[in-house]
Scaffold this motif. Structure first.
Motif, PDB file in Angstrom:
ATOM      1  N   SER A   1      11.278  70.503  11.320  1.00  0.00           N
ATOM      2  CA  SER A   1      10.654  70.801  10.151  1.00  0.00           C
ATOM      3  C   SER A   1       8.975  70.448  10.187  1.00  0.00           C
ATOM      4  O   SER A   1       7.983  71.387   9.797  1.00  0.00           O
ATOM      5  N   THR A   2       8.798  69.323  10.798  1.00  0.00           N
ATOM      6  CA  THR A   2       7.421  68.704  10.708  1.00  0.00           C
ATOM      7  C   THR A   2       6.783  69.504  11.907  1.00  0.00           C
ATOM      8  O   THR A   2       5.508  69.960  11.631  1.00  0.00           O
ATOM      9  N   HIS A   3       7.398  69.813  13.050  1.00  0.00           N
ATOM     10  CA  HIS A   3       6.851  70.550  14.092  1.00  0.00           C
ATOM     11  C   HIS A   3       6.264  72.050  13.519  1.00  0.00           C
ATOM     12  O   HIS A   3       5.242  72.303  13.712  1.00  0.00           O
ATOM     13  N   ILE A   4       7.337  72.738  12.830  1.00  0.00           N
ATOM     14  CA  ILE A   4       6.997  74.090  12.592  1.00  0.00           C
ATOM     15  C   ILE A   4       5.859  73.964  11.394  1.00  0.00           C
ATOM     16  O   ILE A   4       4.785  74.963  11.541  1.00  0.00           O
ATOM     17  N   VAL A   5       5.915  73.016  10.473  1.00  0.00           N
ATOM     18  CA  VAL A   5       4.722  73.007   9.624  1.00  0.00           C
ATOM     19  C   VAL A   5       3.331  72.711  10.375  1.00  0.00           C
ATOM     20  O   VAL A   5       2.419  73.352   9.719  1.00  0.00           O
ATOM     21  N   THR A   6       3.310  71.831  11.375  1.00  0.00           N
ATOM     22  CA  THR A   6       2.036  71.563  12.023  1.00  0.00           C
ATOM     23  C   THR A   6       1.606  73.176  12.824  1.00  0.00           C
ATOM     24  O   THR A   6       0.441  73.115  13.013  1.00  0.00           O
ATOM     25  N   LEU A   7       2.571  73.634  13.203  1.00  0.00           N
ATOM     26  CA  LEU A   7       2.263  74.922  13.973  1.00  0.00           C
ATOM     27  C   LEU A   7       1.604  75.906  12.773  1.00  0.00           C
ATOM     28  O   LEU A   7       0.585  76.530  13.251  1.00  0.00           O
ATOM     29  N   ILE A   8       2.063  75.811  11.874  1.00  0.00           N
ATOM     30  CA  ILE A   8       1.680  76.756  10.752  1.00  0.00           C
ATOM     31  C   ILE A   8       0.217  76.264  10.260  1.00  0.00           C
ATOM     32  O   ILE A   8      -0.701  77.139  10.051  1.00  0.00           O
ATOM     33  N   PHE A   9      -0.253  74.949  10.091  1.00  0.00           N
ATOM     34  CA  PHE A   9      -1.452  74.387   9.964  1.00  0.00           C
ATOM     35  C   PHE A   9      -2.313  74.928  11.139  1.00  0.00           C
ATOM     36  O   PHE A   9      -3.627  75.253  10.816  1.00  0.00           O
ATOM     37  N   PHE A  10      -1.818  74.582  12.548  1.00  0.00           N
ATOM     38  CA  PHE A  10      -2.676  75.073  13.578  1.00  0.00           C
ATOM     39  C   PHE A  10      -2.921  76.623  13.308  1.00  0.00           C
ATOM     40  O   PHE A  10      -4.295  77.144  13.849  1.00  0.00           O
ATOM     41  N   GLY A  11      -2.001  77.535  12.974  1.00  0.00           N
ATOM     42  CA  GLY A  11      -2.311  78.959  12.734  1.00  0.00           C
ATOM     43  C   GLY A  11      -3.287  79.084  11.627  1.00  0.00           C
ATOM     44  O   GLY A  11      -4.163  80.197  11.899  1.00  0.00           O
ATOM     45  N   CYS A  12      -3.367  78.197  10.697  1.00  0.00           N
ATOM     46  CA  CYS A  12      -4.452  78.475   9.492  1.00  0.00           C
ATOM     47  C   CYS A  12      -5.710  78.201  10.311  1.00  0.00           C
ATOM     48  O   CYS A  12      -6.724  78.736   9.982  1.00  0.00           O
ATOM     49  N   ILE A  13      -5.539  77.133  11.091  1.00  0.00           N
ATOM     50  CA  ILE A  13      -6.962  76.607  11.575  1.00  0.00           C
ATOM     51  C   ILE A  13      -7.595  77.734  12.612  1.00  0.00           C
ATOM     52  O   ILE A  13      -8.655  78.076  12.589  1.00  0.00           O
TER      53      ILE A  13
END
Length: 507
Positions: A322-334
């Protein structure tokens, strides 16, 4: 005369007949008043007669069946798991079906086999005798339900053995940090609710073979039993004033369908993270960059919600997935913000600042990938080739052919010499562009009214476009580096953790 004789005989018979009827009626009434003879005693088995005598003299079922009230009563307990009925991960509830054997000594159920036709054992209903008040603290409802058998076996020395099938529904705290490669440990504790240790002590009976119990365990579609740990100890209340004996069974379950989650959740996340990186290498002039990265972000949000529905809402442990998926979402927003910024630069028409050109050209490893960098590299290559050609002996004739330039300067007029000077002028243009449009080479080109071969007067729009492409690729390389580091950390975390290293105090 004949009629008179018949008439006189009738009067003598009638009284006798009436007396007979009255006697028969009295005998019938007497037989009806007497109770029928009970012949059941003659057909009772020796076990039935013994059981009847034992229950008649048993007394109340609430007190312990021990003659000396100061003695400790020992209860043996053996639990063999049969199958996992359900494992509700959202509510953290586990339903386990087990074979249970409870043994104790009932001193009220003692007899001499010689007095009862050699009967040494009888079967008796547990509802008619005393039974241990075992309870399961982890239970969410009743401690456990007993199915199929409410009959216990008693021998002539008072040893009671109660075999039954027990279904327990208990709370099992999940450790989901390494989901879906996790191992869960669930406790089932049996303890007396009423009797403290000095009055009743519970001891567990060890299995003949733990491996055989695990092999015969009916596998669940998602979990399999991998290990059983048994601990019998003492639970202390109020600083040692009350001690209670208990037996705790710890069942270790391994998730058997980790490959299912790896194929349907983890692999798509890896592919989506790679697609997030590809957005930085799309040309800025393409109009689908923002929509492309937005689609990836929405897909990652969908996967995050899918994983969240599989796991309990626990604040103690956060899954690495879950932490990894949230990190990928954050990278997507960036990536979305960066794409908007780069697209804005790409379509700029304002004058290009000198300080920005100095910064861009200082990063040579990135500058060489722009169009200006490629043209400068090509010009330097031409300059080297021309210099090498002029150094040869074949150019002596060309060096002797002198012509006068517009400003009166004499210089060779050979073909190779012309290429050499042209390439040198290009290098000066690239290296001195940051000095401004008053560069002597550019002024000279204008005075001679010759169009420069390579942007002696670069257009601002083209410079903005080259800068946007350069910044986009630079961010792409940074994101690749960060993504690789994240995956290395994740793989090392999964590889280094010990799923079987478990402490009882965690639960």
């Amino acid at each position: 005369m004949a009629d008179k004789r018949v008439s006189g005989l009738g009067w003598r018979v009638y009284p006798i007949f009436i007396i007979f009827l009255l006697g028969a009626s009295a005998k019938y009434d007497k037989e009806c008043d007497e109770e029928p003879r009970d012949d059941y005693d003659e057909i009772k088995t020796p076990e039935a007669r013994l059981l009847e005598r034992l229950l008649d003299t048993y007394g109340p079922t609430s007190p312990r069946p021990i003659l000396d009230v100061n003695e400790t009563m020992y209860v043996g307990l053996e639990v063999k798991p049969i199958s996992l009925i359900s494992f509700e991960e959202q509510s953290q509830l586990i339903t386990l079906k087990s074979d249970m054997l409870v043994t104790w000594v009932d001193e009220q159920l003692v007899w001499d086999p010689a007095d009862h036709d050699g009967v040494e054992t009888v079967d008796i209903s547990v509802e008619e005798i005393w039974t241990p008040d075992l309870t399961v603290p982890e239970s969410t409802g009743e401690s456990f339900e007993v199915h199929n058998n409410m009959i216990a076996t008693v021998d002539y020395m008072g040893n009671v053995a109660w075999y039954s099938v027990a279904v327990t529904e208990t709370f099992c705290k999940l450790l989901v940090r390494y989901f879906p490669f996790d191992v869960q440990h669930c406790n089932i504790t049996y303890i007396s609710w009423l009797y403290e240790r000095k009055r009743l002590e519970i001891n567990f009976s060890p299995f003949d073979s733990y491996e055989k119990v695990i092999e015969t365990f009916v596998k669940n579609g998602m979990w399999r039993l991998s290990e059983i740990n048994i601990d019998d100890s003492i639970l202390t209340y109020c600083g040692g004033c009350d001690e209670y004996s208990y037996v705790r069974f710890t069942f270790e379950f391994e998730r058997t369908e980790a490959s299912f989650f790896a194929l349907n959740v983890i692999l798509p996340c890896i592919l989506l993270s790679m697609m997030n990186l590809l957005v930085f290498f799309l040309p800025p002039e393409s109009g689908e960059k923002v929509s492309f990265v937005m689609t990836n972000v929405l897909t990652l949000v969908l996967f995050q919600q899918l994983v969240a529905t599989m796991l309990p809402a626990s604040g103690d442990d956060t899954p690495l997935l879950s932490t990894h998926i949230v990190t990928l979402i954050f990278f997507g927003c960036i990536a979305i913000v960066w794409t908007v910024f780069v697209t804005n630069l790409f379509h700029k028409t304002t004058p290009y600042p000198k300080w920005l050109y100095s910064i861009v050209t200082s990063f040579r490893f990135l500058y060489r990938r722009t169009q200006f960098g490629k043209e400068e590299a090509k010009a330097r290559k031409t300059l080297r080739e021309s210099r090498d050609a002029l150094d040869g002996d074949d150019n002596e004739n060309e060096l002797n052919d002198i012509q006068r330039d517009d400003d009166g300067t004499e210089q060779p007029s050979g073909h190779r010499w012309y290429h050499y000077q042209n390439a040198k002028r290009k290098i000066q243009t690239f290296s001195c562009f940051k000095c401004g449009k008053d560069n002597a080479t550019i002024v000279e080109g204008k005075r001679r009214r010759k169009k420069p071969r390579i942007n002696f007067d670069p257009q601002d729009v083209r410079l903005w476009q080259e800068t946007a492409s350069l910044l986009d690729k630079f961010m792409g390389y940074v994101m690749i580096f960060v993504t690789v580091i994240i995956y290395i950390v994740l793989l090392s975390s999964f590889a280094s953790h010990d799923p079987h290293g478990y402490q009882l105090d965690k639960h």
